[in-house]
Write a protein that holds these residues in place. Structure first.
Motif, short mmCIF file in Angstrom:
data_model
loop_
_atom_site.label_atom_id
_atom_site.label_comp_id
_atom_site.label_asym_id
_atom_site.label_seq_id
_atom_site.Cartn_x
_atom_site.Cartn_y
_atom_site.Cartn_z
N LYS A 60 0.64 -1.11 0.07
CA LYS A 60 -0.05 -0.01 0.00
C LYS A 60 0.89 1.40 0.05
O LYS A 60 0.61 2.36 -0.64
N TRP A 103 2.25 1.95 -3.39
CA TRP A 103 1.24 2.55 -4.40
C TRP A 103 1.30 3.89 -4.01
O TRP A 103 1.04 4.63 -4.96
N ASP A 124 -0.32 -0.40 -13.79
CA ASP A 124 -1.05 -0.75 -12.73
C ASP A 124 -0.51 -1.91 -11.73
O ASP A 124 -1.51 -2.31 -10.65
N PHE A 126 1.50 -1.86 -9.33
CA PHE A 126 1.62 -1.47 -7.99
C PHE A 126 0.26 -1.42 -7.17
O PHE A 126 -0.06 -1.96 -5.97
N SER A 127 -0.70 -1.00 -7.86
CA SER A 127 -2.17 -1.00 -7.29
C SER A 127 -2.85 -2.40 -7.17
O SER A 127 -3.40 -2.74 -6.26
N TYR A 157 -1.03 -4.61 -4.40
CA TYR A 157 -1.80 -4.64 -3.15
C TYR A 157 -3.26 -4.90 -2.91
O TYR A 157 -3.58 -5.56 -2.15
#
Length: 211
Positions: free
Chosen positions: A61, A64, A73, A75-76, A79
């Motif tokens: 988190k 991100w 995307d 990293f998002s 998480y």
């Protein structure tokens, strides 16, 4: 001088990870002495895995939030896919008769590895974060979960969703080489050093679970 062809970066790093992972699978107690019996007392080491999993969701988190403008995307989604996994493991542990892992701390070797992962989020650039957290750590995790899941199935454990999910998810999470951008020679040397260090830290941590 920037390396125009990022393939050199990929080849250099992937060869280190592959070599170190092969060695760990041959020598590390986690792979040599994983419990072959359906006895909860053999799985107290999962306390360490629980704390690692809990912190892993938190640090993903933070990553991100630190890199909100990356052109992918990963990293998002990483998480979002990991955030509930620690609780899944906790329920599995309690379900087989172990104490609530919240009652027991992780050992020092696991704390050391957790700290390294936070460092990769807080103090490393995007390339290094991908290489340390995804390519290396998730690459090792994929091998760990494949090994564990196969044995847990053979020994008659049920409700293995937590373990099964990681057999697929960690392979996907480690496949990020296409996102690595060009590096200077100095940056590549640093990356190789830190990847080797991460492999070493993983080796020590996994071995500590079976002392």
């Amino acid at each position: 001088m920037t390396i125009a062809n990022s393939q050199l970066v990929v080849d250099s790093i992937s060869s280190i990870i592959s070599s170190e992972l092969a060695r760990v699978k041959r020598e590390n107690p986690f792979f040599l002495h994983f419990p072959q019996e359906k006895d909860p007392s053999y799985f107290v080491w999962c306390n360490n895995l629980y704390h690692l999993s809990k912190h892993f969701g938190e640090l993903l988190k933070l990553r991100w939030e630190r890199f909100p403008d990356v052109d992918h995307d990963v990293f998002s989604t990483h998480y979002e896919e990991e955030k509930d996994h620690a609780e899944m493991l906790r329920k599995w542990m309690i379900g087989i008769g172990l104490d609530d892992p919240e009652l027991h701390p992780a050992n020092y070797e696991t704390e050391h590895f957790i700290s390294l992962q936070y460092r990769a989020v807080a103090a490393m650039d995007e390339n290094l974060s991908l290489l340390i957290i995804n390519s290396t750590s998730e690459g090792f995790a994929h091998a760990v979960y494949l090994h564990a899941h196969a044995i847990l199935q053979r020994t008659g454990f049920t409700d293995l969703e937590y373990w099964a999910i990681h057999c697929e998810a960690d392979e996907e999470h480690s496949d990020v080489y296409h996102l690595i951008k060009g590096m200077s020679e100095q940056q590549l040397d640093e990356a190789k050093h830190l990847v080797q260090y991460t492999c070493h830290t993983l080796d020590v941590m996994l071995a500590s679970w079976f002392k």
